[in-house]
Structure formats: structure tokens, C-alpha cells
Design a protein around this motif. Structure first.
Motif, PDB file in Angstrom:
ATOM      1  N   ASP A   1      16.510  -5.557  -1.308  1.00  0.00           N
ATOM      2  CA  ASP A   1      16.174  -6.959  -1.676  1.00  0.00           C
ATOM      3  C   ASP A   1      15.136  -7.467  -0.791  1.00  0.00           C
ATOM      4  O   ASP A   1      15.167  -8.694  -0.622  1.00  0.00           O
ATOM      5  N   ALA A   2      14.064  -6.595  -0.970  1.00  0.00           N
ATOM      6  CA  ALA A   2      12.833  -7.062  -0.167  1.00  0.00           C
ATOM      7  C   ALA A   2      11.645  -6.380  -0.733  1.00  0.00           C
ATOM      8  O   ALA A   2      11.499  -5.393  -1.283  1.00  0.00           O
ATOM      9  N   VAL A   3      10.283  -6.762  -0.609  1.00  0.00           N
ATOM     10  CA  VAL A   3       9.036  -6.274  -0.731  1.00  0.00           C
ATOM     11  C   VAL A   3       8.837  -5.293   0.165  1.00  0.00           C
ATOM     12  O   VAL A   3       8.992  -5.347   1.327  1.00  0.00           O
ATOM     13  N   ARG A   4       8.464  -4.147  -0.316  1.00  0.00           N
ATOM     14  CA  ARG A   4       8.272  -2.783   0.544  1.00  0.00           C
ATOM     15  C   ARG A   4       6.984  -2.230   0.054  1.00  0.00           C
ATOM     16  O   ARG A   4       6.514  -2.138  -0.948  1.00  0.00           O
ATOM     17  N   VAL A   5       6.369  -1.552   1.270  1.00  0.00           N
ATOM     18  CA  VAL A   5       5.248  -0.368   1.197  1.00  0.00           C
ATOM     19  C   VAL A   5       5.808   0.761   1.313  1.00  0.00           C
ATOM     20  O   VAL A   5       6.364   0.906   2.480  1.00  0.00           O
ATOM     21  N   PHE A   6       5.592   1.855   0.543  1.00  0.00           N
ATOM     22  CA  PHE A   6       5.653   3.061   0.644  1.00  0.00           C
ATOM     23  C   PHE A   6       4.662   3.793   0.755  1.00  0.00           C
ATOM     24  O   PHE A   6       3.895   3.847  -0.246  1.00  0.00           O
ATOM     25  N   ARG A   7       4.222   4.655   1.670  1.00  0.00           N
ATOM     26  CA  ARG A   7       3.279   5.821   2.013  1.00  0.00           C
ATOM     27  C   ARG A   7       3.686   6.759   0.875  1.00  0.00           C
ATOM     28  O   ARG A   7       4.743   7.500   0.989  1.00  0.00           O
ATOM     29  N   ILE A   8       2.751   7.083   0.052  1.00  0.00           N
ATOM     30  CA  ILE A   8       3.159   8.066  -1.115  1.00  0.00           C
ATOM     31  C   ILE A   8       3.333   9.565  -0.650  1.00  0.00           C
ATOM     32  O   ILE A   8       4.222  10.377  -1.112  1.00  0.00           O
TER      33      ILE A   8
ATOM     34  N   GLY B   1       6.257  -2.798  -4.119  1.00  0.00           N
ATOM     35  CA  GLY B   1       6.904  -3.177  -4.963  1.00  0.00           C
ATOM     36  C   GLY B   1       8.098  -3.722  -4.175  1.00  0.00           C
ATOM     37  O   GLY B   1       8.341  -3.989  -3.230  1.00  0.00           O
ATOM     38  N   HIS B   2       9.374  -4.158  -5.092  1.00  0.00           N
ATOM     39  CA  HIS B   2      10.420  -4.442  -4.614  1.00  0.00           C
ATOM     40  C   HIS B   2      11.626  -3.437  -4.491  1.00  0.00           C
ATOM     41  O   HIS B   2      11.874  -2.966  -5.657  1.00  0.00           O
ATOM     42  N   ASP B   3      11.919  -3.335  -3.428  1.00  0.00           N
ATOM     43  CA  ASP B   3      13.178  -2.472  -2.930  1.00  0.00           C
ATOM     44  C   ASP B   3      14.455  -3.100  -3.276  1.00  0.00           C
ATOM     45  O   ASP B   3      14.963  -3.952  -2.768  1.00  0.00           O
ATOM     46  N   ARG B   4      15.114  -2.589  -4.425  1.00  0.00           N
ATOM     47  CA  ARG B   4      16.253  -3.149  -4.872  1.00  0.00           C
ATOM     48  C   ARG B   4      17.412  -3.075  -3.683  1.00  0.00           C
ATOM     49  O   ARG B   4      18.275  -4.068  -3.716  1.00  0.00           O
TER      50      ARG B   4
END
Length: 319
Positions: free
Chosen positions: A198-205, A192-195
Motif C-alpha cells: 500500500d505504498a509507492v514503490r520503484v522496481f529495477r526491471i 507504481g503503487h505496490d498493492r
């Protein structure tokens, strides 16, 4: 769709399923609860037309016809032969794949739903053979975060959560516009977009601490057109090694490891020491174990322990 309209549609389906003759619109108005609340004939006709379209959009086969050649007004019914699902028949490999997928949810928040699905398959006569213990699918625990994130993606709502970037790191608060959850090489990721950044990010759940919270109105978040979530996760996965491993590789073997190595040095006769960057010990084990006795992990101790544990599990399966 309101609960009252949903109930009316359900009543309509039940009514049309349990009649052998075609029912006219006037007869349906008398029989189906909900239509009696329409204030006029014109309002009933509009409601009935919308309901017919909804049933067809849902894939419910609405049949139109008359009971005799003397009937001027058409009637409606739902033929059971068209409405009922066909018998489920799975080939052995298909049944194994379904069972494997369901077992992946056994420790996750959707385990109860997976169990119900398995029971229905077994009731239909589908045999799901158990897998050896050492060959069970590995699925990291995502706790309560997964269903909450999946719901936020579906509803298009912003989510907030505490996130650790790695082992031992302090958790920091993130506010994210979620685009989707992705299964990649044994792990679940949120894209998603990390507000805050201000960038696209990937998070390991699995690194999310506690339960995420959804904020804001439904529909506020939409995934941009042309975005491939899997490609984003794959790029993130390749770009984030956090440690290096020293692996002893037999001469003339382990070509795949040698291609991704950061360095190769001669070791004892007949062996080389290959240095490989990695981000997860389990993933490193997936990489080295197919080479069997031609590859031995030397360090770090964390990676050695994972490989030894996996080899012991396989040895137990072999008797």
C-alpha cells in the motif's frame, strides 16, 4: 476502433491519395469499400463525417474543393505533397545520437524494431558511424519484462511479478499498479503503487524474475495527476546504497568524491582513504573513472573488478 472501421479509413486514404480530381461524397461512397455497407444515405453521411474528423485528428491533410466553377457539391482529395514526409536530414551529431540510442536496444526486446529504424535511416542516406567497442553504451538486460510492463502501463492494467530486492535475496511476489517505466542512469525502473505494501514503490526491471503477468481489465490503472516519475526514481536511487567502498584519493584531488564520502582518513603520504556508500558497482565506476590516476578503488573486490574491466576496455580502444 474496430478493425472494420480501420480498414475503411485506410481504403479512404488510399482512394483520396490516388486521385488528382476532387471526389464528391457520393463518388467516394461508390469507390471506397466499407461505405457500401451503410444501410442508408443518412448513415453514410454520419460515417463519412466521423471518418473525416478521424483523418484530420491523425494529421492527414484532407483538402476540400471543386473541379470547376460549375460544380455545386464540394469534393475531397489528399495532396501527395502535403501527405508525404520531407526528406530526413540529420547533422553529424544528431545522427550519432540516433545511432547511439538505437544501439542501446541491441540486446533488448525491442532490438528488431531498432534495427529496422536504422535500416530506414541508412536507406535515406543517413550515415551512422560505428562507435569504438570500449565506448559502446551500456544497457542492462531487462529480458522479456520490459515490453510486457510497457504494454501494461499503456493499457492501464495491474501487473504481478516475482522480484528480488538485491543480489542473493529471495524473490517475492509483487502486485503493482504500474504508472510508468523510467530510464535513469543506465537502468530501467518501474514506478507504481505496490498493492501488497500500500505504498509507492520503484522496481529495477533487471531484478524481476521471469515474465510479468497482467491482470484485470484495461483502464483500471491511471497515474495520479502531478506525479513526476523521474523525481520518484531519483529519490529512490539516492536513498538505497547497499554497500561501502574504500577509495584511495590523491591529496587535493577527487573533491566530488570527498563531498559524498561518509569518512576521510589519511593513508600513505600524499593519499587519503575515502569511504563512499554505493548501491551498484557499475555506478561507482562511473563516479570514480573520470578522476583518472588520482583515484584508485581499494575494495570491495566486486567494485575493483568492474573498474579494471572498464579501464582495460578503454586501453584497448587507445591501441
Amino acid at each position: 476502433m474496430s478493425s472494420r472501421r480501420t480498414e475503411r479509413l485506410l481504403n479512404l486514404v488510399i482512394c483520396l491519395l490516388h486521385t488528382r480530381s476532387f471526389l464528391t461524397a457520393d463518388r467516394i461512397r461508390d469507390l471506397v469499400p466499407g461505405y457500401d455497407e451503410t444501410p442508408s444515405e443518412e448513415a453514410f453521411k454520419r460515417a463519412f463525417e466521423r471518418d473525416k474528423e478521424d483523418l484530420r485528428d491523425l494529421g492527414i491533410p484532407l483538402e476540400t474543393g471543386t473541379n470547376s466553377a460549375f460544380d455545386d457539391e464540394p469534393g475531397y482529395r489528399i495532396a501527395r505533397r502535403d501527405y508525404a514526409l520531407p526528406d530526413i536530414t540529420l547533422e553529424p551529431d544528431e545522427a550519432a545520437a540516433v545511432g547511439l540510442a538505437a544501439r542501446m536496444w541491441s540486446s533488448a526486446a525491442l532490438g528488431a524494431a531498432a534495427t529496422r529504424a536504422l535500416r530506414k535511416l541508412e536507406a535515406a542516406g543517413v550515415e551512422l558511424a560505428p562507435l569504438p567497442e570500449g565506448l559502446q553504451p551500456r544497457l542492462e538486460a531487462s529480458g522479456a519484462a520490459f515490453p510486457l510492463l510497457a504494454e501494461a502501463v499503456h493499457d492501464g492494467r495491474v501487473v504481478g511479478f516475482d522480484y528480488r530486492t538485491g543480489a542473493g535475496a529471495e524473490a517475492s511476489r509483487r502486485t503493482v499498479e504500474p504508472w510508468g517505466v523510467v530510464w535513469w542512469h543506465g537502468r530501467w525502473y518501474l514506478v507504481g503503487h505496490d498493492r501488497d505494501r500500500d505504498a509507492v514503490r520503484v522496481f529495477r526491471i533487471s531484478r524481476i524474475v521471469g515474465e510479468p503477468s497482467a491482470t484485470g481489465p484495461v483502464g483500471a490503472v491511471t497515474r495520479p495527476d502531478g506525479v513526476d516519475l523521474t523525481t520518484i526514481v531519483a529519490s529512490y536511487d539516492r536513498a538505497t546504497p547497499t554497500a561501502t567502498a574504500r577509495v584511495r584519493v590523491r591529496d587535493g584531488r577527487g573533491h566530488g568524491l570527498r563531498r559524498v564520502a561518509t569518512s576521510v582518513a589519511a593513508d600513505v603520504p600524499g593519499w587519503d582513504i575515502v569511504t563512499v556508500a554505493f548501491g551498484d558497482a557499475e555506478r561507482l565506476a562511473d563516479l570514480v573513472l573520470p578522476y583518472g590516476a588520482d583515484v584508485v578503488v581499494v575494495e570491495p573486490a566486486e567494485a575493483v573488478d568492474v573498474v579494471v574491466r572498464r579501464l582495460r576496455a578503454l586501453a584497448e580502444v587507445a591501441g
